[in-house]
Design a protein around this motif. Structure first.
Motif, short mmCIF file in Angstrom:
data_model
loop_
_atom_site.label_atom_id
_atom_site.label_comp_id
_atom_site.label_asym_id
_atom_site.label_seq_id
_atom_site.Cartn_x
_atom_site.Cartn_y
_atom_site.Cartn_z
N TYR A 1 84.05 73.33 24.06
CA TYR A 1 83.78 72.01 23.51
C TYR A 1 83.26 71.09 24.62
O TYR A 1 82.38 70.25 24.38
N GLY A 2 83.81 71.23 25.83
CA GLY A 2 83.34 70.44 26.95
C GLY A 2 81.91 70.76 27.33
O GLY A 2 81.09 69.87 27.61
N LEU A 3 81.57 72.05 27.34
CA LEU A 3 80.19 72.44 27.63
C LEU A 3 79.24 71.96 26.53
O LEU A 3 78.12 71.52 26.81
N ALA A 4 79.70 72.03 25.28
CA ALA A 4 78.88 71.55 24.17
C ALA A 4 78.60 70.05 24.30
O ALA A 4 77.52 69.56 23.94
N TYR A 5 79.58 69.29 24.84
CA TYR A 5 79.38 67.87 25.08
C TYR A 5 78.25 67.65 26.10
O TYR A 5 77.36 66.81 25.90
N THR A 6 78.29 68.42 27.18
CA THR A 6 77.26 68.30 28.21
C THR A 6 75.88 68.63 27.66
O THR A 6 74.89 67.97 27.97
N GLU A 7 75.82 69.65 26.80
CA GLU A 7 74.55 70.02 26.17
C GLU A 7 74.08 68.95 25.20
O GLU A 7 72.88 68.63 25.12
N ALA A 8 75.03 68.39 24.43
CA ALA A 8 74.67 67.35 23.46
C ALA A 8 74.11 66.11 24.15
O ALA A 8 73.27 65.39 23.60
N LYS A 9 74.57 65.84 25.38
CA LYS A 9 74.06 64.73 26.17
C LYS A 9 72.74 65.08 26.87
O LYS A 9 72.16 64.24 27.57
N ARG A 10 72.28 66.31 26.68
CA ARG A 10 71.02 66.82 27.24
C ARG A 10 70.99 66.67 28.76
O ARG A 10 69.98 66.27 29.37
N LYS A 11 72.11 67.03 29.40
CA LYS A 11 72.22 66.90 30.85
C LYS A 11 71.91 68.19 31.60
O LYS A 11 71.70 68.16 32.81
N VAL A 12 71.90 69.33 30.89
CA VAL A 12 71.75 70.62 31.57
C VAL A 12 70.27 70.95 31.74
O VAL A 12 69.55 71.14 30.76
N LYS A 13 69.83 71.01 32.99
CA LYS A 13 68.44 71.32 33.31
C LYS A 13 68.33 72.73 33.89
O LYS A 13 69.32 73.31 34.34
N LYS A 14 67.14 73.27 33.90
CA LYS A 14 66.91 74.61 34.43
C LYS A 14 67.37 74.69 35.88
O LYS A 14 67.03 73.84 36.69
N GLY A 15 68.15 75.71 36.20
CA GLY A 15 68.64 75.90 37.55
C GLY A 15 69.98 75.26 37.84
O GLY A 15 70.59 75.53 38.88
N ASP A 16 70.46 74.39 36.94
CA ASP A 16 71.76 73.74 37.14
C ASP A 16 72.88 74.78 37.14
O ASP A 16 72.82 75.79 36.43
N ARG A 17 73.92 74.48 37.93
CA ARG A 17 75.11 75.32 37.95
C ARG A 17 76.25 74.62 37.22
O ARG A 17 76.54 73.46 37.49
N VAL A 18 76.87 75.35 36.32
CA VAL A 18 77.98 74.83 35.52
C VAL A 18 79.25 75.57 35.91
O VAL A 18 79.29 76.81 35.93
N TRP A 19 80.28 74.80 36.21
CA TRP A 19 81.57 75.38 36.60
C TRP A 19 82.59 75.10 35.51
O TRP A 19 82.89 73.95 35.19
N ILE B 1 71.82 73.41 16.67
CA ILE B 1 71.79 72.66 15.41
C ILE B 1 73.20 72.42 14.88
O ILE B 1 73.44 71.45 14.14
N ASP B 2 74.14 73.30 15.23
CA ASP B 2 75.53 73.15 14.77
C ASP B 2 76.47 72.79 15.92
O ASP B 2 77.66 73.09 15.87
N ASN B 3 75.94 72.16 16.95
CA ASN B 3 76.79 71.68 18.04
C ASN B 3 77.86 70.76 17.46
O ASN B 3 77.55 69.85 16.69
N PRO B 4 79.14 70.97 17.79
CA PRO B 4 80.22 70.17 17.16
C PRO B 4 80.15 68.69 17.50
O PRO B 4 80.82 67.88 16.85
N TRP B 5 79.33 68.30 18.49
CA TRP B 5 79.23 66.89 18.89
C TRP B 5 78.07 66.17 18.20
O TRP B 5 77.91 64.95 18.39
#
Length: 373
Positions: free
Chosen positions: A302-320, A345-349
């Motif tokens: 759910y936390g990663l989905a939040y980051t994706e919903a905010k469109r913060k993840v760019k190519k090459g980024d590292r997620v911990w 399309i079905d992101n819970p956020w």
């Protein structure tokens, strides 16, 4: 306890909790598990176009609810997976089990070539309710909510161009050899024979020790050599030379190698402590805590989905991602984004993301929280 938890008013509880005459039967527990497991798996299969019979590895984790036949058998029956699927059911591993399942699938995919691994994480609360009066067993009733996730891993080289992330590192630490660590989260019966999960006063100390051990191993894998050298020098000076004025070793600068940090939503106190330790932004965890509560092993997704919903993840980024749970265990997973990641399309956020982030003190939802005296 609930008022100081950081939860909002839109989290999800099992249906049986909301009925006039609660029914904690096996059938209701199985229905709760099916609702979380089937819907998340159907979503993943629809979004990826992968057919159920192409799945070669299946890992399911649920700590408290372990029916017969197993949850993996439930999935095989519903989705008609092939007869030689390698299936594993993980139980009793608590909130760390979701990332433990990722680590297990990662190693299995190194053995079984050209296949897919499906990892399903959930926690069924219907039969986790404690009906007694011991305070140390009450937090489980208050601080967990319904949720679930399904993750698809592939070792097909042809899937690289359609995949979101590449799994770079997975690190597991287990401190169960210590008796206080082993018993700090313990399923047991009280004096009246009522079953509940007991939390001891050693929990925070043991969690800190397990997390510290995990971060030490992870640091050697991902930090620049200069940071590792400085950390070792500080440790040597402080511990080996036995300086008169002991001080905390220099905290590694994980911000140099990590772009997004997603920790387990164990509670407001836990998130605050992790923020002080790693000195990274914990907004995804705080907002997940408010919107969905502690969904146990699925909370990091759910936390990663939040980051994706905010469109913060760019190519090459590292997620911990880091999670921890009973035992005591701590598990870290590092992903590298293979492309700019847009929300599914079905992101819970999707319906609520415009409302976040909210104020960290949660003053407006719906009470002014104060520290208990």
């Amino acid at each position: 306890m609930v008022l100081t938890s950081g939860f909002g008013d839109a989290t999800y509880a099992p249906k049986t909790y909301l009925t006039i005459t609660p029914d904690f039967s096996l059938d209701n527990a199985r229905n709760e598990a099916e609702a979380a497991i089937f819907t998340t798996m159907e979503s993943v299969l629809a979004n990826t176009g992968v057919k159920a019979e192409e799945i070669g590895v299946l890992v399911v984790n649920c700590s408290i609810f372990n029916p017969v036949p197993s949850l993996t058998s439930m999935i095989v029956n519903r989705f008609k997976l092939k007869e030689d699927v390698k299936s594993f059911s993980l139980s009793g591993m608590g909130c760390s089990a979701g990332l433990a399942a990722i680590d297990l699938a990662h190693h299995l995919l190194q053995v079984y070539k050209d296949t897919y691994a499906m990892i399903v994480s959930t926690e069924t609360l219907t039969q986790a309710m404690y009906f007694g009066n011991e305070p140390s067993k009450q937090p489980i009733n208050c601080l967990f909510r319904v949720g679930g996730s399904a993750i698809l891993l592939s070792n097909h080289s042809s899937d690289r161009h359609v995949s979101k992330y590449q799994l770079v590192h997975s690190v597991r630490t287990n401190t169960s050899s210590s008796s206080s660590s082993y018993k700090c989260i313990h399923l047991e019966e009280d004096s009246l024979g009522l079953r509940g999960v007991n939390l001891t006063k050693d929990l925070l100390v043991e969690a800190k020790n397990a997390i510290k051990a995990n971060l030490t191993i992870l640091g050697y894998s991902i930090l620049p050599l200069s940071d590792i050298i400085m950390f070792c020098l500080d440790y040597f000076t402080d511990r080996v030379m036995l300086s008169k004025k002991s001080s905390e070793p220099r905290a590694p600068n994980f911000g140099r190698v990590i772009d997004h940090f997603v920790c387990h939503v164990g509670g407001k106190v836990v998130i605050d402590a992790l923020e002080r330790t790693v000195k990274l932004d914990v907004e995804p965890a705080r907002m997940t805590l408010h919107r969905f509560g502690n969904t146990s092993s699925s909370s990091v997704w759910y936390g990663l989905a939040y980051t994706e919903a905010k469109r913060k993840v760019k190519k090459g980024d590292r997620v911990w991602q880091v999670a921890f749970g009973s035992g005591f265990k701590c598990i870290s997973v590092i992903w590298r984004a293979l492309k700019e990641v847009d929300p599914d399309i079905d992101n819970p956020w999707n319906e609520d993301i415009h409302l976040y982030p909210i104020k960290e003190d949660f003053q407006a939802y719906p009470f002014a929280f104060e520290q208990p005296k």
